[in-house]
Design a protein around this motif. Sequence first.
Motif, short mmCIF file in Angstrom:
data_model
loop_
_atom_site.label_atom_id
_atom_site.label_comp_id
_atom_site.label_asym_id
_atom_site.label_seq_id
_atom_site.Cartn_x
_atom_site.Cartn_y
_atom_site.Cartn_z
N GLU A 1 9.84 -10.76 -3.93
CA GLU A 1 9.79 -11.99 -3.77
C GLU A 1 9.45 -12.71 -2.58
N SER A 2 8.44 -12.83 -2.13
CA SER A 2 8.01 -13.68 -1.29
C SER A 2 6.51 -13.48 -1.74
N SER A 3 6.33 -12.69 -3.01
CA SER A 3 4.99 -13.20 -3.55
C SER A 3 5.03 -13.82 -4.77
N ALA A 4 3.62 -14.16 -5.45
CA ALA A 4 4.08 -15.07 -6.32
C ALA A 4 3.69 -14.98 -7.42
N PHE A 5 4.17 -13.16 -7.83
CA PHE A 5 4.16 -12.79 -9.24
C PHE A 5 4.63 -11.07 -8.73
N TYR A 6 4.95 -10.58 -9.96
CA TYR A 6 5.79 -9.39 -10.19
C TYR A 6 5.18 -8.44 -10.62
N ILE A 7 4.83 -6.84 -10.70
CA ILE A 7 4.30 -5.89 -11.26
C ILE A 7 5.89 -5.43 -12.16
N GLU A 8 5.71 -6.36 -13.19
CA GLU A 8 6.77 -5.67 -14.97
C GLU A 8 6.04 -4.62 -16.15
N GLU A 9 6.64 -3.62 -15.50
CA GLU A 9 5.60 -2.84 -17.00
C GLU A 9 6.14 -3.08 -18.24
N SER B 1 0.38 -1.00 -0.09
CA SER B 1 0.34 0.05 0.38
C SER B 1 1.11 0.86 0.07
N ASN B 2 2.00 1.20 0.07
CA ASN B 2 3.18 2.45 0.98
C ASN B 2 3.50 2.41 -1.08
N ALA B 3 4.40 1.67 -0.81
CA ALA B 3 4.92 2.02 -3.11
C ALA B 3 5.03 0.19 -2.91
N LEU B 4 4.25 0.18 -4.58
CA LEU B 4 4.76 -1.08 -4.70
C LEU B 4 6.22 -1.32 -5.98
N PRO B 5 6.70 -2.64 -5.22
CA PRO B 5 8.10 -2.16 -5.45
C PRO B 5 8.35 -3.34 -7.10
#
Length: 157
Positions: free
Chosen positions: A78-86, A70-74
């Motif tokens: 590493e701890s989540s099953a997905f990541y956000i990539e542009e 909620s503060n800032a999207l990394p």
Amino acid sequence: MKTQNNQTGNKSNQVERVLLKSAAVIVSFVLISFTVSAQGFWKQLLTNNSFGKVAMLMVEELEADAATTSNALPAKAESSAFYIEEAVDEPMEVEAWMTDDVYFGAFVTMAQPEVEKSLEIEEWMSSDKHFSNRFSLETDREMKLEAWMTDDKYWRM
């Protein structure tokens, strides 16, 4: 023959109705108190067994992840099953066939509106014998204008 006093019969019906309504109110209060007191029950049940410990750890981890996201999207967690990539697309290039008149020259002639000849009124179009029947004849009286219809005292705003 069985007779019944109407006054005592009505009073007994009224008493039954009052008792049923009050019983319904009391039952609803009891159910509400059970649901309010049961809020801590699930947490206590989950903490007293091994499955509950795993579930509580997962809930705490999800709450911690929610606080950090909620503060800032990394860019990559590493701890989540997905990541956000542009996502970035390759730049588009104009190719030779895109500007060739062979492919698009025929469209120029289709875009021009077709000129139609003007319509003419023919004799049958204005003939009453083609468009009248016994149901289309007007039988209403002609309406007359009355004095109140034009009087200002009725139509003032």
